[in-house]
Design an enzyme around this catalytic site. Structure first.
Site, mmCIF file in Angstrom:
data_model
loop_
_atom_site.group_PDB
_atom_site.id
_atom_site.type_symbol
_atom_site.label_atom_id
_atom_site.label_comp_id
_atom_site.label_asym_id
_atom_site.label_seq_id
_atom_site.Cartn_x
_atom_site.Cartn_y
_atom_site.Cartn_z
ATOM 1 N N ASP A 83 -8.114 23.204 14.122
ATOM 2 C CA ASP A 83 -6.869 23.899 14.464
ATOM 3 C C ASP A 83 -7.050 25.399 14.264
ATOM 4 O O ASP A 83 -6.882 25.925 13.169
ATOM 5 C CB ASP A 83 -5.709 23.378 13.607
ATOM 6 C CG ASP A 83 -4.383 24.034 14.010
ATOM 7 O OD1 ASP A 83 -4.394 24.910 14.904
ATOM 8 O OD2 ASP A 83 -3.349 23.671 13.423
ATOM 9 N N ASN A 107 1.566 12.054 16.614
ATOM 10 C CA ASN A 107 1.401 12.268 15.170
ATOM 11 C C ASN A 107 2.701 12.087 14.394
ATOM 12 O O ASN A 107 3.708 12.732 14.723
ATOM 13 C CB ASN A 107 0.914 13.700 14.927
ATOM 14 C CG ASN A 107 -0.534 13.898 15.286
ATOM 15 O OD1 ASN A 107 -1.138 13.058 15.950
ATOM 16 N ND2 ASN A 107 -1.101 15.000 14.856
ATOM 17 N N ILE A 108 2.629 11.250 13.381
ATOM 18 C CA ILE A 108 3.823 10.953 12.588
ATOM 19 C C ILE A 108 3.485 10.995 11.098
ATOM 20 O O ILE A 108 2.671 10.198 10.623
ATOM 21 C CB ILE A 108 4.389 9.575 12.983
ATOM 22 C CG1 ILE A 108 4.870 9.617 14.442
ATOM 23 C CG2 ILE A 108 5.539 9.173 12.043
ATOM 24 C CD1 ILE A 108 5.076 8.273 15.074
ATOM 25 N N ASP A 115 -6.929 15.799 10.144
ATOM 26 C CA ASP A 115 -5.744 16.422 10.755
ATOM 27 C C ASP A 115 -5.710 17.917 10.403
ATOM 28 O O ASP A 115 -5.857 18.282 9.226
ATOM 29 C CB ASP A 115 -4.499 15.707 10.188
ATOM 30 C CG ASP A 115 -3.217 16.101 10.896
ATOM 31 O OD1 ASP A 115 -3.273 16.461 12.082
ATOM 32 O OD2 ASP A 115 -2.147 16.022 10.237
ATOM 33 N N HIS A 123 6.602 20.679 13.028
ATOM 34 C CA HIS A 123 6.323 19.793 11.906
ATOM 35 C C HIS A 123 7.531 19.718 10.968
ATOM 36 O O HIS A 123 8.354 20.631 10.939
ATOM 37 C CB HIS A 123 5.111 20.299 11.107
ATOM 38 C CG HIS A 123 3.821 20.182 11.864
ATOM 39 N ND1 HIS A 123 3.100 21.259 12.322
ATOM 40 C CD2 HIS A 123 3.127 19.079 12.258
ATOM 41 C CE1 HIS A 123 2.019 20.836 12.951
ATOM 42 N NE2 HIS A 123 2.011 19.518 12.948
ATOM 43 N N GLY A 124 7.613 18.636 10.210
ATOM 44 C CA GLY A 124 8.628 18.533 9.158
ATOM 45 C C GLY A 124 9.911 17.855 9.600
ATOM 46 O O GLY A 124 9.988 17.277 10.695
ATOM 47 N N SER A 155 -5.167 14.921 6.106
ATOM 48 C CA SER A 155 -5.037 16.383 6.147
ATOM 49 C C SER A 155 -5.875 17.006 5.033
ATOM 50 O O SER A 155 -6.353 16.304 4.127
ATOM 51 C CB SER A 155 -3.571 16.784 5.965
ATOM 52 O OG SER A 155 -3.177 16.532 4.624
ATOM 53 N N HIS A 176 1.891 16.623 18.420
ATOM 54 C CA HIS A 176 2.126 16.753 16.973
ATOM 55 C C HIS A 176 3.629 16.827 16.717
ATOM 56 O O HIS A 176 4.428 16.909 17.647
ATOM 57 C CB HIS A 176 1.463 18.042 16.466
ATOM 58 C CG HIS A 176 -0.012 17.901 16.269
ATOM 59 N ND1 HIS A 176 -0.609 17.987 15.048
ATOM 60 C CD2 HIS A 176 -1.005 17.661 17.159
ATOM 61 C CE1 HIS A 176 -1.912 17.815 15.186
ATOM 62 N NE2 HIS A 176 -2.181 17.615 16.460
ATOM 63 N N GLY A 177 3.997 16.811 15.441
ATOM 64 C CA GLY A 177 5.397 17.015 15.065
ATOM 65 C C GLY A 177 6.333 16.015 15.711
ATOM 66 O O GLY A 177 7.405 16.382 16.188
HETATM 67 P P1 13P Z 1 5.777 15.318 11.655
HETATM 68 O O1 13P Z 1 6.025 16.330 10.586
HETATM 69 O O2 13P Z 1 6.796 15.405 12.739
HETATM 70 O O3 13P Z 1 5.663 13.936 11.115
HETATM 71 O O4 13P Z 1 4.369 15.689 12.353
HETATM 72 C C1 13P Z 1 3.164 15.306 11.747
HETATM 73 C C2 13P Z 1 1.976 15.931 12.382
HETATM 74 O O5 13P Z 1 2.014 16.527 13.439
HETATM 75 C C3 13P Z 1 0.699 15.794 11.663
HETATM 76 O O6 13P Z 1 -0.337 16.496 12.284
HETATM 77 O O1 G3H Z 2 0.892 18.466 10.157
HETATM 78 C C1 G3H Z 2 0.802 18.347 8.937
HETATM 79 C C2 G3H Z 2 0.893 17.009 8.317
HETATM 80 O O2 G3H Z 2 2.229 16.593 8.246
HETATM 81 C C3 G3H Z 2 0.166 16.980 7.014
HETATM 82 O O3 G3H Z 2 0.894 17.572 5.995
HETATM 83 O O4 G3H Z 2 -0.755 19.193 5.087
HETATM 84 O O5 G3H Z 2 1.221 18.446 3.721
HETATM 85 O O6 G3H Z 2 -0.671 16.881 4.164
HETATM 86 P P1 G3H Z 2 0.127 18.058 4.664
HETATM 87 ZN ZN ZN Z 3 0.332 18.315 13.209
#
Ligand code: 13P
Ligand code: G3H
Ligand code: ZN
Length: 314
Positions: free
Chosen positions: A103, A253-254, A81, A179-180, A48, A210-211
């Site tokens: 994005d 995505n994890i 990412d 996310h999160g 990221s 994602h997420g």
């Molecule tokens: P999570 O927060 O569910 O792990 O998703 C990560 C993600 O989508 C990164 O792009």
């Molecule tokens: O989708 C986001 C990812 O979980 C990356 O998180 O931007 O804090 O590195 P970050």
């Molecule tokens: Zn994401």
């Protein structure tokens, strides 16, 4: 060996999904390579913008190149990412990334198309592939009226137009995840109905979810028992990954789940060993636990055991 995500998707489409794991440091990289080799899985390393600036983008690149030498059997893609336009250009120029995500999903539809198309044009001249996003993740709350909530999900007709007009290689769809660690405030789950409609309009085209962290309740309980405060954390049921794969999802995505492993290991370690100040001791435990975590995820994704076939047919 670094390959494009597109190549990995050709093998996976309709059968399984490839794990896309976010990394930030040395211990995650070591655990990631071990876990994928232990489970014989291809994988995607995700970086990221925040990870690139945590130390220095060159530091991560050097560590991944070193891992590629240390683990010559690994087959993986290196992916940006959630990039903005400038970060995409920087990664394309670097020659290190095999795939970037632009994005611009927060922009209006036409602007999202224009930005995405510029990135695709720049990336494709260097044989780098592009993921883009349509729809908005997260914030789909239970109290939101049905069509209001649906408006944030990817519209299947727009998805087809978006792919046709941008020339992207894969599409991140909003199908109810966020996310999160705090997903699904109520009873909502994955919107397979929306996913199926998207696949119908884009047959054979790789989709991205994602997420997708599962936020395992045992993990949350252990973190809270060791001094954490993650009450109400909730994620995606990993048993649904394979169904998503049959509907065209090739990349899952994890990130959050890996952070939970880190948090649990370190909280428990220092709780149980208050006399320790050697960072390598919990670091060793983390690398091994992270490898185990990755191997287990790959079983759920269906990517475990696929590496020999891919190597033979690359
Ligand atoms: P999570 O927060 O569910 O792990 O998703 C990560 C993600 O989508 C990164 O792009
Ligand atoms: O989708 C986001 C990812 O979980 C990356 O998180 O931007 O804090 O590195 P970050
Ligand atoms: Zn994401």
């Amino acid at each position: 060996m670094i390959v494009t995500t597109k190549k990995l998707f050709e093998f996976a489409y309709g059968k399984y999904a490839i794990g896309a794991y976010n990394i930030n440091n040395l211990e995650q990289i070591m655990g990631l390579f071990h876990g994928n080799l232990d489970s014989k899985a291809p994988f995607i390393i995700q970086i990221s913008k925040g990870a690139r600036s945590y130390t220095d983008k060159h530091m991560l690149e050097a560590m991944i190149r070193a891992a590629d030498e240390i683990f010559p059997d690994a087959i993986f893609a290196v992916h940006l990412d959630h990039g903005d336009e400038q970060t995409c250009y920087d990664c394309i120029k670097s020659g290190f990334y095999s795939s970037v995500m632009i994005d611009a999903s927060n922009e209006p539809f036409e602007e999202n198309i224009a930005i995405t198309k510029r990135v695709v044009d720049a990336a494709h001249t260097k044989n780098i592939v592009v993921e883009a996003e349509l729809g908005q993740l997260g914030g789909v709350e239970e109290h939101v009226a049905v069509n209001e909530a649906d408006a944030k999900l990817t519209d299947p007709d727009q998805a087809k137009e978006f792919v046709d007009r941008t020339g992207i290689d894969s599409l991140a769809c909003a199908i109810g995840t966020s996310h999160g660690a705090f997903k699904f405030s109520g009873t909502q789950g994955l919107r397979f109905d929306v996913l199926a409609e998207i696949q119908k309009r884009l047959p054979g085209f790789p989709l991205v979810m994602h997420g997708s962290s599962s936020v395992p309740q045992e993990e949350v309980a252990r973190i809270n028992a060791a001094g954490g405060n993650l009450k109400g954390a909730k994620g995606v049921d990993a048993n649904q990954f394979k169904k998503a794969a049959t509907l065209g999802v090739t990349k899952i995505n994890i990130d959050t789940d890996g952070r939970l492993v880190w948090t649990r290991v370190h909280r428990e370690y220092f709780r149980d060993h208050p006399e320790v100040f050697d960072l390598r001791l919990p670091g060793k435990v983390f690398m091994s636990e992270y490898a185990k975590f990755i191997a287990e995820k790959n079983e759920k994704l269906g990517s475990a055991g696929q590496i020999d076939f891919i190597r033979k047919h690359l």
